[in-house]
Design an enzyme around this catalytic site. Sequence first.
Site, mmCIF file in Angstrom:
data_model
loop_
_atom_site.group_PDB
_atom_site.id
_atom_site.type_symbol
_atom_site.label_atom_id
_atom_site.label_comp_id
_atom_site.label_asym_id
_atom_site.label_seq_id
_atom_site.Cartn_x
_atom_site.Cartn_y
_atom_site.Cartn_z
ATOM 1 N N GLU A 94 -5.845 -4.091 -0.481
ATOM 2 C CA GLU A 94 -6.117 -5.200 0.438
ATOM 3 C C GLU A 94 -7.280 -6.075 -0.027
ATOM 4 O OE1 GLU A 94 -5.390 -2.127 1.254
ATOM 5 O OE2 GLU A 94 -4.405 -1.977 3.204
ATOM 6 N N LYS B 259 -15.076 16.444 11.638
ATOM 7 C CA LYS B 259 -15.937 16.269 12.810
ATOM 8 C C LYS B 259 -16.302 17.633 13.366
ATOM 9 C CE LYS B 259 -14.491 11.613 13.550
ATOM 10 N NZ LYS B 259 -13.584 10.640 14.114
ATOM 11 N N THR C 12 0.880 -1.182 0.000
ATOM 12 C CA THR C 12 0.000 0.000 0.000
ATOM 13 C C THR C 12 0.909 1.221 0.000
ATOM 14 O OG1 THR C 12 -0.040 0.070 2.381
ATOM 15 C CG2 THR C 12 -1.785 -1.191 1.317
ATOM 16 N N TRP D 276 -20.534 14.407 11.578
ATOM 17 C CA TRP D 276 -19.528 14.187 10.545
ATOM 18 C C TRP D 276 -19.929 14.890 9.246
ATOM 19 C CZ3 TRP D 276 -17.850 8.300 10.697
ATOM 20 C CH2 TRP D 276 -17.264 8.025 11.947
HETATM 21 P P1 ADP Z 1 -3.420 3.492 -3.179
HETATM 22 O O1 ADP Z 1 -3.413 4.570 -2.148
HETATM 23 O O2 ADP Z 1 -2.135 2.788 -3.409
HETATM 24 O O3 ADP Z 1 -4.174 3.867 -4.427
HETATM 25 P P2 ADP Z 1 -5.580 1.731 -2.850
HETATM 26 O O4 ADP Z 1 -5.835 1.579 -4.285
HETATM 27 O O5 ADP Z 1 -5.612 0.496 -2.035
HETATM 28 O O6 ADP Z 1 -4.224 2.353 -2.514
HETATM 29 O O7 ADP Z 1 -6.564 2.806 -2.279
HETATM 30 C C1 ADP Z 1 -7.784 2.406 -1.765
HETATM 31 C C2 ADP Z 1 -8.574 3.584 -1.289
HETATM 32 O O8 ADP Z 1 -8.889 4.444 -2.383
HETATM 33 C C3 ADP Z 1 -9.907 3.198 -0.727
HETATM 34 O O9 ADP Z 1 -9.823 2.756 0.611
HETATM 35 C C4 ADP Z 1 -10.685 4.507 -0.872
HETATM 36 O O10 ADP Z 1 -10.384 5.412 0.166
HETATM 37 C C5 ADP Z 1 -10.144 5.071 -2.163
HETATM 38 N N1 ADP Z 1 -11.051 4.758 -3.262
HETATM 39 C C6 ADP Z 1 -10.945 3.765 -4.161
HETATM 40 N N2 ADP Z 1 -11.959 3.811 -5.045
HETATM 41 C C7 ADP Z 1 -12.742 4.846 -4.697
HETATM 42 C C8 ADP Z 1 -13.962 5.408 -5.211
HETATM 43 N N3 ADP Z 1 -14.571 4.917 -6.281
HETATM 44 N N4 ADP Z 1 -14.478 6.476 -4.574
HETATM 45 C C9 ADP Z 1 -13.869 7.004 -3.489
HETATM 46 N N5 ADP Z 1 -12.729 6.525 -2.964
HETATM 47 C C10 ADP Z 1 -12.169 5.462 -3.556
#
Ligand code: ADP
Length: 542
Positions: free
Chosen positions: A329, A437, A185, A442
């Site tokens: 994940e 917050k 990540t 929220w």
């Molecule tokens: P990286 O930071 O490496 O891109 P990830 O792809 O695992 O890591 O990121 C996942 C995160 O991206 C999710 O937990 C969420 O916060 C955000 N995310 C992914 N798709 C969407 C979406 N369609 N809308 C809003 N947030 C998103």
Amino acid sequence: MLGLMQDWPLLCHRIIEHAAKYHGTQEVVTRSVEGPIYRTNYAQIHARALKVSQSLQRDGIKFGDRVATIAWNTWRHLESWYGIMGIGAICHTVNPRLFPDQIAWIINHAEDRIVMVDTTFVPMVEKVADKMPSVERYVINTDRAHMPQTTLKNAISYEEWIAQSDGDFAWKDFDENTAAAMCYTSGTTGDPKGVLYSHRSNVLHALMANCRDALGTSAADTMLPVVPLFHANSWGIAFSAPSMGTKLVMPGPKLDGASVYELLDTEKVTYTAGVPTVWLMLLNHMAANNLKLPHLRMVVCGGSAMPRSMIKSFVDMGVEVRHAWGMTEMSPLGTLATLKPPFTELQGEQRLDILQTQGYPPYGVQMKITDDAGKELAWDGKTFGRLKVSGPAVSKAYFRLDTNILDEQGYFDTGDVATIDPHGYMRITDRSKDVIKSGGEWISSIDLENLAVGHPAVAEAAVIGVRHPKWDERPLLIVQLKQGQKASREDILEFMDGKIAKWWMPDDVAFVDGIPHTATGKILKTALRDQFKSYSFPNAAA
Ligand code: ADP
């Protein structure tokens, strides 16, 4: 009593064998790092992946060893994936957009023995190579003619390396729970964490991705994954496309609007997948040059929230939009916004309302929302909670980290905050660390950002919570205007007024020249919080 069906392990390399056997002449087209368009097919990819396996074994790579790739989407990268996984080694995709020191940290943590790297990244890797003692050899993803001068240890060009193998090799069966691939990540907070996929999780994820209401490509389709192979397991496309015999178009290093458009057009691409930033560049290029894409049927978009205006642009072009949510994940697919009854006939704004949600999960992902104490919250489309997930392609632990990441029911906390409506449609309202917050309630920073970018002069918007003496935190809207456009604080607030609850309205608007991004294109809120740490609201006197 046990069933009497065959014990047939779910192994990644069986996917490319299937593709070679039943879709052997199906094309894989790449804009190569060297420049020209390169054409190959699944039979060739399979044959050369076997040579990769042989070459790795000759270099001493064994079951369970890690081999890193630092590479664009190309046919060679795809061959490497299957060649590494086929001998039970672990394909560690490294994101080249990370800082070089972060890359060295990740490679050390994974203890990669071989690094397969595109010529583009050779100078960057050379700078940190002495910090990566586990690496014994670098394979440079090119041929002899394009081989750069390099100080990298035991460097050899990919083509010379595999030419030393005859391809007379067969992959074996082993336990489907064997690790196949790893992806860290991006670690915007703390050290990066290693997600370790298994053969079984990747195969099950590919089957999920293949559902009609997920990515759903067929053997008659052409898929262009703009999403890189190094980003979150390539959204599973490196497995799902060959498993269906879908033609693949790999964009290589050029992800700008004009280059992506050219490939979509000339290769008659029907399905494509990527993050919103990429689609913004494509749409701008198409609008500026009055271009069309008559073959394109589906745009899959995830990684961050897809703005409504972007969804509308594609829908108006007659292209289906599939807004998806997921994370590294989760292999990474979590949910996709498909119209299901009773919403299939909706038109206009109401249709966009559904398409703009993050959607519902395919079979194989379960989700719930909870409060901070872990109590489940109502699916009423209004109540926000921590979004938690479980499934056979969801992580249960991180590589070499001892911390428990599951709750008592075995659910993983995604770090996202969401609502779920009675039909199961999920809507991300924030990252748990970004939600504002205010007076115990929220406020969703994402909702405010989406609304602000709807203003015609706004290029990008970010909202952060800033300390407030009375309300704890209040939203500050940070705006980057489009080049040559003007808008005042009042113009933007007036545009937002009436479209959200009064108490959600940002207390102030700050204008910046550029909004910082993470290596995966997300807004880097930690940097913005830093930038605005001494900011105080004009109305903040207690
Ligand atoms: P990286 O930071 O490496 O891109 P990830 O792809 O695992 O890591 O990121 C996942 C995160 O991206 C999710 O937990 C969420 O916060 C955000 N995310 C992914 N798709 C969407 C979406 N369609 N809308 C809003 N947030 C998103």
